[in-house]
Design a protein around this motif. Structure first.
Motif, PDB file in Angstrom:
ATOM      1  N   PHE A  65      41.630  56.380  45.994  1.00 49.85           N
ATOM      2  CA  PHE A  65      40.756  56.091  44.843  1.00 49.85           C
ATOM      3  C   PHE A  65      39.366  55.674  45.308  1.00 49.85           C
ATOM      4  O   PHE A  65      39.193  55.159  46.409  1.00 49.85           O
ATOM      5  N   VAL A  66      38.373  55.976  44.443  1.00 44.88           N
ATOM      6  CA  VAL A  66      36.988  55.542  44.663  1.00 44.88           C
ATOM      7  C   VAL A  66      36.548  54.799  43.393  1.00 44.88           C
ATOM      8  O   VAL A  66      36.525  55.396  42.316  1.00 44.88           O
ATOM      9  N   ARG A  67      36.278  53.519  43.573  1.00 50.12           N
ATOM     10  CA  ARG A  67      35.969  52.694  42.396  1.00 50.12           C
ATOM     11  C   ARG A  67      34.534  52.170  42.507  1.00 50.12           C
ATOM     12  O   ARG A  67      34.098  51.772  43.584  1.00 50.12           O
ATOM     13  N   ASP A  68      33.831  52.238  41.414  1.00 53.01           N
ATOM     14  CA  ASP A  68      32.480  51.656  41.419  1.00 53.01           C
ATOM     15  C   ASP A  68      32.320  50.713  40.210  1.00 53.01           C
ATOM     16  O   ASP A  68      33.149  50.717  39.296  1.00 53.01           O
ATOM     17  N   ASN A  69      31.285  49.908  40.274  1.00 52.72           N
ATOM     18  CA  ASN A  69      31.023  49.044  39.121  1.00 52.72           C
ATOM     19  C   ASN A  69      29.747  49.519  38.408  1.00 52.72           C
ATOM     20  O   ASN A  69      28.875  48.740  38.041  1.00 52.72           O
ATOM     21  N   GLY A  70      29.686  50.867  38.294  1.00 57.06           N
ATOM     22  CA  GLY A  70      28.485  51.477  37.705  1.00 57.06           C
ATOM     23  C   GLY A  70      28.547  51.571  36.189  1.00 57.06           C
ATOM     24  O   GLY A  70      29.282  50.823  35.547  1.00 57.06           O
ATOM     25  N   VAL A  71      27.807  52.541  35.645  1.00 57.72           N
ATOM     26  CA  VAL A  71      27.653  52.617  34.178  1.00 57.72           C
ATOM     27  C   VAL A  71      28.934  52.946  33.442  1.00 57.72           C
ATOM     28  O   VAL A  71      29.118  52.548  32.307  1.00 57.72           O
ATOM     29  N   GLY A  72      29.831  53.682  34.069  1.00 55.49           N
ATOM     30  CA  GLY A  72      31.094  54.030  33.423  1.00 55.49           C
ATOM     31  C   GLY A  72      30.885  55.018  32.287  1.00 55.49           C
ATOM     32  O   GLY A  72      29.768  55.466  32.033  1.00 55.49           O
ATOM     33  N   ASN A  77      24.978  44.021  41.149  1.00 59.71           N
ATOM     34  CA  ASN A  77      25.532  43.946  42.509  1.00 59.71           C
ATOM     35  C   ASN A  77      26.386  45.186  42.747  1.00 59.71           C
ATOM     36  O   ASN A  77      27.612  45.136  42.611  1.00 59.71           O
ATOM     37  N   PRO A  78      25.762  46.280  43.073  1.00 60.01           N
ATOM     38  CA  PRO A  78      26.531  47.523  43.165  1.00 60.01           C
ATOM     39  C   PRO A  78      27.626  47.433  44.235  1.00 60.01           C
ATOM     40  O   PRO A  78      27.381  46.938  45.342  1.00 60.01           O
ATOM     41  N   LYS A  79      28.795  47.904  43.845  1.00 58.49           N
ATOM     42  CA  LYS A  79      29.960  47.776  44.740  1.00 58.49           C
ATOM     43  C   LYS A  79      30.764  49.078  44.674  1.00 58.49           C
ATOM     44  O   LYS A  79      30.964  49.613  43.586  1.00 58.49           O
ATOM     45  N   ILE A  80      31.168  49.550  45.791  1.00 58.26           N
ATOM     46  CA  ILE A  80      32.065  50.719  45.795  1.00 58.26           C
ATOM     47  C   ILE A  80      33.280  50.380  46.655  1.00 58.26           C
ATOM     48  O   ILE A  80      33.137  49.876  47.768  1.00 58.26           O
ATOM     49  N   GLU A  81      34.468  50.674  46.106  1.00 61.67           N
ATOM     50  CA  GLU A  81      35.681  50.409  46.883  1.00 61.67           C
ATOM     51  C   GLU A  81      36.419  51.740  47.091  1.00 61.67           C
ATOM     52  O   GLU A  81      36.613  52.504  46.144  1.00 61.67           O
ATOM     53  N   ILE A  82      36.803  51.939  48.358  1.00 59.23           N
ATOM     54  CA  ILE A  82      37.599  53.140  48.653  1.00 59.23           C
ATOM     55  C   ILE A  82      38.955  52.664  49.154  1.00 59.23           C
ATOM     56  O   ILE A  82      39.022  51.836  50.072  1.00 59.23           O
ATOM     57  N   GLY A  83      40.011  53.150  48.538  1.00 57.17           N
ATOM     58  CA  GLY A  83      41.335  52.678  48.951  1.00 57.17           C
ATOM     59  C   GLY A  83      42.377  53.773  48.850  1.00 57.17           C
ATOM     60  O   GLY A  83      42.097  54.890  48.400  1.00 57.17           O
ATOM     61  N   SER A  84      43.605  53.404  49.318  1.00 53.67           N
ATOM     62  CA  SER A  84      44.665  54.413  49.286  1.00 53.67           C
ATOM     63  C   SER A  84      46.004  53.754  49.094  1.00 53.67           C
ATOM     64  O   SER A  84      46.155  52.546  49.332  1.00 53.67           O
ATOM     65  N   SER A  85      46.972  54.508  48.659  1.00 52.60           N
ATOM     66  CA  SER A  85      48.350  54.029  48.599  1.00 52.60           C
ATOM     67  C   SER A  85      49.257  55.257  48.659  1.00 52.60           C
ATOM     68  O   SER A  85      48.779  56.384  48.536  1.00 52.60           O
ATOM     69  N   GLU A  86      50.528  54.992  48.864  1.00 50.45           N
ATOM     70  CA  GLU A  86      51.451  56.136  48.841  1.00 50.45           C
ATOM     71  C   GLU A  86      52.815  55.705  48.351  1.00 50.45           C
ATOM     72  O   GLU A  86      53.196  54.552  48.506  1.00 50.45           O
TER      73      GLU A  86
END
Lengths: 886, 142
Positions: free
Chosen positions: A818-825, A801-810
């Protein structure tokens, strides 16, 4: 001889008398004519001006009507009457005023039928005069100027309906009025309503400003005319009789355009010698005014009175002369005797007067005030001028009044005593008293009285003198004040002063001297220089010998001295007072010492302070020497430092130059790569393709496979070149750091990558606020995120279930994306390698790529002063962080 | 300028012989019948101005590489686009470079189109077709 003697002067008187009388008579007559001439010119000028002004005033009143017509579109007869009646009342020169509208031919019928109702004239029509001078219906023309209203209506009714444009005289004036837009007068004309008197018609055009003006002569925007009828006699008489003198005739000629028509006559004069001509211009006409004085104007009234009087006086004089001649002989003798007596008497009187005069001068101009009083009642008998001047009284005011009144009341008792003394002794000497002047001010006087006595010794009157001593008193006062001032000065002086007598005893000393020496002024008095009370020491605290004491120094040397520093030891107090002392001496006429003046100021404090300063200075000098040495040392060090710096700067320069040349080389390199490296690749690929296409039949499968591999390699090579160029571009590009909103940037990228996202069925989650902004270069940020998203898509595409999350903080110092995926790593031990160029963790057949992407991201982050790192776990997923400094 | 478009040539300014050959082949494969004239460097390209003055057929389009011997492609572009008569000839820059600086410079000088020459021959054929489509003045066999 006697007869001759008497007749000559009589004849002489007679002839002279007659000549004078006649010449006076002639002169008077000439003056009279001259005066009359200039009077005439004055009168004429006044009259001409009055006429000119009256005419202008009359016609200006019409202008008011013009505005009235221009302001209102429709005017009733009633209104017209209201407006014209005051004008008619004031200006007797105007016989009638009429309103003459312009009627276009197409409105003629309407105008005529309206006119019948309005004027209550059954047979109203626009009319003109025929050759027999009778009214007929006007012939058809383009337009008419038909008299519509006329005031007063009585005696002018005839004119209603008359087209004044039909008459040639009026016509030319109307045209001229329209052309110049001014008031114009016609020549003298016959009125249709009354032809008995000389009249002129005044025309003033009225315009309709709502209509366009085509040109000045055009009648298109002329609304109508205001026409005034003036009888010239009335017009001129009013003005002519305004000025009083009536011995002058006036003829007026209209001389416009070479015309010479007499339009006005007043009197029947023909005198052309005294006729004076004046020109006035009115309403476009030029009128010449001929003023002629009537004969009576020059009549010489009382013409022969002066002549007759003159002759009569001459005659009387002649008779008187004859009479005197007869009486003359006797009276001459008497006269001679009288004159002789007179002369003698005069001489005696003169010598007497002279001596009296001398005495008078002495008495009156004496610097002292002199007065004589009677001893019995103290009344003033006589006084001199000086007294009057000083006291301000008049002689009459003083003589006969009491002497006591002359004195100021403050000294009246003294005066009484003085008077008593005078009565007893007959004199008073040098008594100071106070006089009172007329204005109340005081005069200080010194009184001296002597008396004049008769033979028996009885006092007849006094001779008193007052000497004004006011100014002397003032001088005395000044002296006193001056002495006082010096005394004060001496007392308050900050220096001690002691004055010694030649025997060194103290005559005078001041307050400061007492203070410094510790004795009162009285105590000081009488002390001598050698007094056990004092001891003097010099600067080095060695006692001074008595003969060197200040006073003795002067006494011995007879010379002044200055600024001697010495200490005074007062035995009682046993403390030292340090002084600077100066002294000088006064020598009298016989060259003996009169007195010795010693002055001194205290310097105890300065002396102590000076000693302190000297100590401090010594210490300071030591320190300065020490510091100087230090400074010299550090200066050397500094110079060395500067040398080093210079060397480093030049080294930096060299490096910079090298860098610049490297950059230039880099440019050339990139350019060549872009152009030249690609062309052979294109050839390889192109010809491989052509081989496959064109020689398919000649190549076996293996050969075709080789060609395909060649093409794959070529394309991979192309990809590498492209990525390398991109990588180098990051270094070459200019970065502009500014506020970048994150959301639109991410949206753009997701749209761009939407194909691949869909293809791999990847779920995208964004978790940043809508307004998230950060400081970055928007292209650099885009490149970084694009690569990270590319990677995330690439490496998660094979997940379940490929998922990509794009988020931010300060936080307060940084922004984080940040760009997070649930890929091969990947294994975190390779963390640092993945950011190096051409480093790959996977086989090309597993995941394609050049190994440049992350290296580019790191470079871009570096250029934006940011950083990148990753957290990853094999088969779980990877999260890349981009951090930007605030 | 009065000329017949139908048989007017395409002027290709290209130094690489492989590229010249491939370009001609690419156009042929999309059935263009316009003759293709080739200038091998910038100087040769500019010599065409004289030829056109003397009555030679004016090209329907000029395909211009940027990196050329002797006279640079951008200079050729500048000269032509400033020419009072020949500035109307459409010029397409056909080059390998995708550098921003090159693209900007070319458009600034008035180029009609800037096309990055693909390495992949399949794509190159597509581009050739697009050029033909875009400049539909070009003649094509049915």
């Amino acid at each position: 001889m006697k007869k001759k003697y008497t007749l000559v002067p009589v004849l002489f008187v007679l002839i002279i008398g007659i000549v004078i009388s006649v010449s006076i008579h002639l002169k008077t007559k000439g003056d009279f004519i001259n005066a009359k001439n200039s009077l005439l010119t004055n009168i004429i000028t006044t009259k001409k001006n009055t006429i000119n002004q009256e005419l202008k005033k009359t016609f200006q009143s019409i202008e008011v009507l013009k505005y009235f017509f221009e302001m209102n579109s429709v005017i009733s007869r009633e209104e017209f009457k209201n407006y014209t009646s005051p004008i008619l009342t004031i200006n007797s020169g105007i016989k009638a005023i009429s309103w003459v509208p312009k009627i276009e031919d197409n409105r003629r019928f309407e105008f005529e039928s309206k006119g019948r109702d309005e004027h209550i004239i059954k047979d109203f029509f626009i009319k003109e005069l025929n050759t027999e001078n009778k009214f007929t219906k006007a012939k058809k023309r383009n337009f008419y100027f038909s008299v519509n209203f006329i005031e007063p209506i009585q005696g002018n009714k005839n004119a209603i309906g008359y087209d004044i444009f039909s008459n040639i005289d009026r016509q030319s004036t109307i045209i001229k009025a329209v052309e110049t837009r001014t008031f114009q007068l016609t020549p003298v004309i016959n009125l249709v309503q009354d032809s008995t008197e000389n009249s002129v018609l005044g025309i003033l055009p009225v315009y309709d400003y709502t209509k366009p003006t085509k040109d000045s002569i055009s009648f298109t925007n002329v609304k109508g005319l205001i026409s005034v009828v003036c009888k010239i006699n009335n017009l001129i008489n009013t003005a002519f009789y305004k000025t009083s003198e009536e011995d002058i005739d006036l003829y007026i000629y209209d001389i416009t355009n070479g015309l010479n028509e007499n339009i006005y006559k007043n009197g029947d004069s023909i005198d052309e010698i005294h006729t004076q001509k004046r020109i006035i211009e009115i309403g476009g006409r030029i009128w010449e005014l001929h003023f002629t004085p009537k004969p009576v104007f020059y009549k010489f009234k009382g013409a022969y009175n002066s002549l007759l009087t003159g002759l009569l006086i001459t005659l009387i004089l002649a008779l008187l002369l004859i009479f005197l001649q007869i009486k003359g002989e006797k009276s001459k003798e008497i006269l001679f005797r009288f004159q002789k007596e007179q002369k003698n008497r005069k001489k005696a009187e003169q010598s007497l007067q002279e001596s009296e005069e001398k005495f008078k001068i002495l008495y009156h101009e004496s610097p002292d005030m002199l007065v004589s009083i009677s001893p019995t009642d103290a009344l003033i008998l006589q006084c001199n001028e000086t007294l009057l001047q000083k006291t301000g009284y008049l002689r009459e005011e003083i003589i006969g009044t009491s002497i006591f009144k002359m004195y100021h009341k403050s000294c009246i008792d003294e005066v009484k005593k003085a008077f008593q003394q005078f009565m007893e002794t007959g004199e008073v000497l040098s008594k100071e008293l106070l006089l009172k002047t007329k204005n109340g001010s005081k005069i200080e006087v010194l009184l001296n009285v002597k008396s004049v006595k008769d033979k028996t010794g009885k006092i007849l009157f006094s001779i008193s003198s007052w000497r004004d001593i006011s100014s002397w008193k003032k001088t005395q006062e000044k002296v006193r004040k001056s002495e006082e001032r010096y005394s004060r000065l001496l007392t308050n002086l900050e220096a001690g002063i002691v004055v010694h007598a030649p025997d060194t005893s103290i005559i005078l000393s001041n307050k400061k001297a007492s203070e410094l020496l510790g004795l009162t002024v009285d105590q000081l008095k009488g002390k001598t220089a050698i007094d056990p009370y004092w001891k003097f020491i010099d600067q080095n605290s060695i006692p001074i010998a008595p003969e060197d004491y200040p006073v003795n120094r002067i006494l011995n040397s007879r010379k002044p001295f200055q600024d001697l520093i010495l200490g005074v030891i007062k035995s009682e107090l046993n403390n030292i007072v340090w002084l600077t002392v100066s002294g000088f001496l006064e020598i009298n006429d016989t060259n003996e010492i009169d007195e010795i003046v010693i002055n001194f100021t205290e310097i105890t404090q300065q002396k102590t302070a000076n000693e302190e300063v000297a100590k401090l200075n010594a210490a300071l000098e030591d320190r300065v020497a020490e510091r100087t040495l230090q400074l010299e040392l550090s200066e050397g060090a500094l110079l060395n430092l500067v040398d080093d710096l210079n060397m480093q700067t030049s080294a930096l320069d060299t490096v910079n130059k090298k860098l610049a040349s490297i950059n230039a080389e880099m440019e050339t390199f990139t350019y060549s790569v872009s152009h030249d490296l690609k062309a052979p690749l294109r050839g390889i690929d192109g010809y491989s393709k052509l081989l496959i296409d064109l020689y398919k039949n000649d190549l076996n499968e293996e050969a075709q496979g080789f060609l395909k591999n060649i093409r794959t390699g070529t394309l991979q090579m192309n990809l590498l070149i492209e990525d390398l160029l991109s990588y180098s571009r990051i270094e070459r590009q200019e970065f502009q750091i500014k506020n970048v909103p994150l959301k639109p940037l991410i949206n753009d990228l997701l749209t761009l990558l939407s194909g691949e996202i869909k293809k791999s069925n990847i779920q995208i989650k964004t978790s940043f606020s809508n307004n998230f902004m950060l400081l970055a270069d928007s292209n650099g940020l885009k490149l970084a995120l694009r690569n990270l998203l590319d990677n995330a898509i690439k490496f998660s595409s094979k997940s379940k279930n490929p998922k990509i999350e794009i988020g931010s903080s300060e936080n307060s110092t940084h922004w984080l994306i940040f760009v997070r995926d649930n890929g091969v790593g990947f294994d975190m031990k390779y963390h640092d390698r993945i950011f190096k160029i051409f480093q790959r963790l996977h086989l090309p057949e597993e995941y394609e790529g050049t190994g440049i992407g992350l290296a580019m991201v790191e470079k871009a982050m570096h250029r934006m002063n940011g950083s990148i790192w990753a957290e990853s776990e094999l088969n779980i997923g990877t999260c890349f962080y981009l951090e930007f400094k605030k | 300028m009065n000329y017949q478009l139908k048989n007017n040539p395409i002027l290709l300014v290209e130094d690489n012989p492989l590229d010249v050959d491939l370009t001609i082949r690419a156009f042929k494969s999309s059935n263009l019948i316009n003759p293709i004239e080739v200038a091998r460097d910038g100087e040769e390209a500019l010599k065409y101005i004289k030829k056109w003055d003397d009555g030679a057929a004016i090209p329907v389009v000029i395909l211009l590489d940027l990196k050329l011997p002797k006279v640079d492609g951008l200079d050729v572009l500048k000269t032509l686009k400033e020419h009072t008569i020949y500035k109307t000839i459409p010029i397409v820059v056909l080059t390998s470079s995708s550098e921003n600086s090159d693209i900007k410079a070319a458009y600034k000088l008035g180029v009609n189109s800037y096309i990055v020459k693909p390495v992949n021959f399949d794509n190159f054929l597509k581009v050739a077709g697009q050029i033909e489509l875009y400049w539909n003045v070009l003649n094509k066999l049915p």
